[in-house]
Write a protein that holds these residues in place. Structure first.
Motif, mmCIF file in Angstrom:
data_model
loop_
_atom_site.group_PDB
_atom_site.id
_atom_site.type_symbol
_atom_site.label_atom_id
_atom_site.label_comp_id
_atom_site.label_asym_id
_atom_site.label_seq_id
_atom_site.Cartn_x
_atom_site.Cartn_y
_atom_site.Cartn_z
ATOM 1 N N GLU A 9 0.809 -1.277 0.075
ATOM 2 C CA GLU A 9 -0.071 0.030 -0.156
ATOM 3 C C GLU A 9 0.780 1.389 0.070
ATOM 4 O O GLU A 9 0.568 2.184 -0.685
ATOM 5 N N ILE A 10 2.072 1.386 0.575
ATOM 6 C CA ILE A 10 2.894 2.348 0.757
ATOM 7 C C ILE A 10 3.246 2.649 -0.652
ATOM 8 O O ILE A 10 3.429 3.667 -1.153
ATOM 9 N N HIS A 11 3.816 1.622 -1.442
ATOM 10 C CA HIS A 11 4.622 1.465 -2.772
ATOM 11 C C HIS A 11 3.301 1.995 -3.572
ATOM 12 O O HIS A 11 3.440 2.813 -4.339
ATOM 13 N N ARG A 12 2.366 1.501 -3.415
ATOM 14 C CA ARG A 12 1.056 1.813 -4.485
ATOM 15 C C ARG A 12 0.825 3.350 -4.397
ATOM 16 O O ARG A 12 0.351 3.749 -5.416
ATOM 17 N N LEU A 13 0.737 3.917 -3.207
ATOM 18 C CA LEU A 13 0.608 5.270 -2.897
ATOM 19 C C LEU A 13 1.661 6.168 -2.952
ATOM 20 O O LEU A 13 1.558 7.622 -2.740
ATOM 21 N N SER A 14 3.015 5.851 -3.172
ATOM 22 C CA SER A 14 4.085 6.716 -3.400
ATOM 23 C C SER A 14 4.394 7.264 -2.038
ATOM 24 O O SER A 14 4.489 8.465 -2.139
ATOM 25 N N LEU A 15 4.065 6.767 -0.838
ATOM 26 C CA LEU A 15 4.330 7.457 0.378
ATOM 27 C C LEU A 15 5.563 7.245 0.901
ATOM 28 O O LEU A 15 6.332 6.269 0.832
ATOM 29 N N PRO A 16 6.049 8.630 1.526
ATOM 30 C CA PRO A 16 7.440 8.378 1.986
ATOM 31 C C PRO A 16 7.600 7.744 3.407
ATOM 32 O O PRO A 16 7.976 8.310 4.465
ATOM 33 N N TRP A 17 6.978 6.573 3.478
ATOM 34 C CA TRP A 17 7.015 5.693 4.716
ATOM 35 C C TRP A 17 7.551 4.643 4.632
ATOM 36 O O TRP A 17 7.792 3.703 3.356
ATOM 37 N N LEU A 18 7.977 4.158 5.827
ATOM 38 C CA LEU A 18 8.561 2.560 6.018
ATOM 39 C C LEU A 18 7.963 1.860 6.950
ATOM 40 O O LEU A 18 7.388 2.364 8.052
ATOM 41 N N LEU A 48 5.143 -4.223 14.639
ATOM 42 C CA LEU A 48 4.965 -3.860 13.476
ATOM 43 C C LEU A 48 4.726 -2.250 13.499
ATOM 44 O O LEU A 48 3.867 -1.924 14.319
ATOM 45 N N SER A 49 5.791 -1.398 13.184
ATOM 46 C CA SER A 49 5.530 -0.042 13.123
ATOM 47 C C SER A 49 5.710 0.377 11.720
ATOM 48 O O SER A 49 6.228 0.082 10.792
ATOM 49 N N VAL A 50 4.742 1.705 11.453
ATOM 50 C CA VAL A 50 4.938 2.402 10.215
ATOM 51 C C VAL A 50 5.328 3.712 10.656
ATOM 52 O O VAL A 50 4.908 4.505 11.624
ATOM 53 N N VAL A 51 6.321 4.176 9.996
ATOM 54 C CA VAL A 51 7.096 5.400 10.124
ATOM 55 C C VAL A 51 7.485 6.306 8.906
ATOM 56 O O VAL A 51 7.391 5.610 8.034
ATOM 57 N N THR A 52 7.772 7.534 9.064
ATOM 58 C CA THR A 52 8.197 8.359 7.940
ATOM 59 C C THR A 52 9.825 7.866 7.705
ATOM 60 O O THR A 52 10.424 7.532 8.769
ATOM 61 N N GLN A 53 10.022 8.205 6.677
ATOM 62 C CA GLN A 53 11.417 8.008 6.106
ATOM 63 C C GLN A 53 12.133 8.969 6.990
ATOM 64 O O GLN A 53 13.347 8.748 7.582
ATOM 65 N N GLU A 54 11.661 10.349 7.468
ATOM 66 C CA GLU A 54 12.580 11.276 8.412
ATOM 67 C C GLU A 54 12.660 10.548 9.479
ATOM 68 O O GLU A 54 13.896 10.739 10.318
ATOM 69 N N GLN A 55 11.844 9.723 10.209
ATOM 70 C CA GLN A 55 11.879 9.356 11.628
ATOM 71 C C GLN A 55 12.896 8.130 11.512
ATOM 72 O O GLN A 55 13.681 7.998 12.434
ATOM 73 N N ALA A 56 12.936 7.562 10.363
ATOM 74 C CA ALA A 56 14.021 6.295 10.296
ATOM 75 C C ALA A 56 15.357 6.923 10.074
ATOM 76 O O ALA A 56 16.441 6.593 10.612
#
Length: 190
Positions: free
Chosen positions: A56-65, A84-92
């Motif tokens: 879903e993250i890839h499908r929507l091109s979201l900057p999340w991991l 399991l966690s979903v975070v922003t790339q900035e957080q990572a």
């Protein structure tokens, strides 16, 4: 869950703690609490959700991991391990070369209940995640065949329970189309 004899650790000491055993611990009010290894069912459910959320993250091109078994700081001397966690790339990026314990709230946290984690997942983590303003928290409960989705509203979680073929409603992933029976079936090997 067994509490280890180590007490009065600070959050900073926890980040570098290593007793050489390879065991995973949560930090609760300065005490290390040993986490039992997950079951195969648990791993399979987390793997299924991880794959679905990544898609879903890839499908929507979201900057999340997505990350499995990362920590989240939930208090002065508290840190919980998430399934399991979903975070922003900035957080990572902030944690690229340090212990993977987020000090800012993930966008979404998922926990899978096991017999020894019922109270921890439904009560302790729920209140701690709300206190640090995690906007969305899912509890996957194979024991009760349900998924509870908690959405943060004015500092408290509003709970919606999904069962069977009901589509999970997520604020973080509003177009995600999965049902509890799919998630729970992923934990079976038949």
């Amino acid at each position: 869950m067994v509490t280890t004899p180590v007490t009065n650790l600070t959050f900073e000491e926890y980040l570098t703690y290593d007793d050489g055993t390879g065991f995973h611990y949560e930090l609760v009010d300065g005490r290390l609490e040993l986490m039992n290894p997950p079951t195969i069912q648990h791993f399979l459910i987390v793997a299924f959700l991880d794959t679905a959320l990544i898609a879903e993250i890839h499908r929507l091109s979201l900057p999340w991991l997505t990350f499995r078994e990362t920590g989240v700081r939930t208090g002065k001397n508290k840190s919980r391990l998430t399934d399991l966690s979903v975070v922003t790339q900035e957080q990572a990026k902030e944690l690229l070369n340090v212990s993977a314990v987020f000090e800012t709230p993930p966008l979404l946290i998922v926990e899978v209940v096991s017999p020894d984690s019922i109270k921890r997942d439904y009560r302790h983590k729920r209140s701690e995640y709300a206190a640090v303003e995690v906007p969305e928290y899912w509890i996957i409960d194979p024991l009760e065949a349900k998924i509870s989705v908690f959405l943060l509203e004015e500092g408290f979680y509003e709970e919606t329970v999904f069962t069977a073929d009901q589509k999970i409603v997520s604020r973080t992933f509003p177009e995600l189309a999965i049902a509890p029976e799919q998630v729970l079936a992923a934990g079976k090997l038949d």
